[in-house]
Enzyme design. Sequence first.
Site, short mmCIF file in Angstrom:
data_model
loop_
_atom_site.label_atom_id
_atom_site.label_comp_id
_atom_site.label_asym_id
_atom_site.label_seq_id
_atom_site.Cartn_x
_atom_site.Cartn_y
_atom_site.Cartn_z
N GLU A 1 0.84 -1.21 0.00
CA GLU A 1 0.00 0.00 0.00
C GLU A 1 0.87 1.26 0.00
OE1 GLU A 1 -2.66 2.41 3.24
OE2 GLU A 1 -2.44 0.25 3.49
N ASP B 1 0.64 3.94 -3.02
CA ASP B 1 0.28 5.33 -2.77
C ASP B 1 1.21 6.27 -3.54
OD1 ASP B 1 -1.05 7.54 -1.12
OD2 ASP B 1 1.05 7.77 -0.54
N ASP C 1 -7.31 1.23 0.69
CA ASP C 1 -5.98 0.72 1.00
C ASP C 1 -5.62 -0.47 0.12
OD1 ASP C 1 -5.89 2.64 2.95
OD2 ASP C 1 -6.21 1.26 4.63
N GLU D 1 -4.63 0.62 -3.41
CA GLU D 1 -3.24 1.10 -3.44
C GLU D 1 -2.27 -0.07 -3.37
OE1 GLU D 1 -3.28 5.61 -1.71
OE2 GLU D 1 -3.10 4.00 -0.24
#
Length: 254
Positions: A63, A67, A136, A139
């Site tokens: 994640e 991101d 989440d 990502e």
Amino acid sequence: MSRSRRTKITGEGAWNEAFGRVDHAPLLAALGVEVEPEILRLALTHRSFANEHGPLPNNERLEFLGDAVLGLSVANSLYERFPSRPESDISKMRASIVSRYGLADVAREIGLGAHVLLGRGEEVTGGRDKDSILADTTEALFGAIYRQHGFEPARDVVLRLFESKLESATATGRHQDWKTVLQERLAELKAPAAEYRATSVGPDHDQTFTADVFVGEDSRGRGVGPNKKLAEQEAARIAVAFLRDHPEAVAGQG
């Protein structure tokens, strides 16, 4: 065989069984890229599952990577699409697009919820449709694609999935606090304060809420969502749009 070794085998067995229970081909088709089973399994593993069946790794490190891939991909696309807009505008656009809500929208479009590996607690409290978990995990998928294929293929997936949001990007963003926006607009029009009335159907763990927002005696917007808050926000958004075109409908009633 040691106790720790037996525990590890049990955890891996539960992990493999849960991952293999779902056909991930539709998800991979929606992503438009192949992802090796081992890293896909990791990307789909929420910490609640890892803690319950572990110790197992979870998707939080992926994640973190995803991101960064998402942020750079969207930022560069906005930079190219809006060459005359100042940094302050494109920064707000990016924040809206890559927000938890924007990511959760994309997750629902690709049917991600059915693929997430959750612990029992999250499973019974609607974790498969929670914005935070969906965002989440999305990502983490971007991070997995980046790890296997590199930046450019990962960027291409991001831009394809977020195309409609990039096309409709505005500096104010779609996912703002519409209830506050509505109250401010009603105050400007000297109209009565908004009143929300909500109903729900379904079992406690899987309810659907419908909210109407009234200005005076008339409903000016209706929203539906997995919880009361989101349903009211959607109702307020619709009411704001209505008042943009028909301010005379409520002006001076307060």
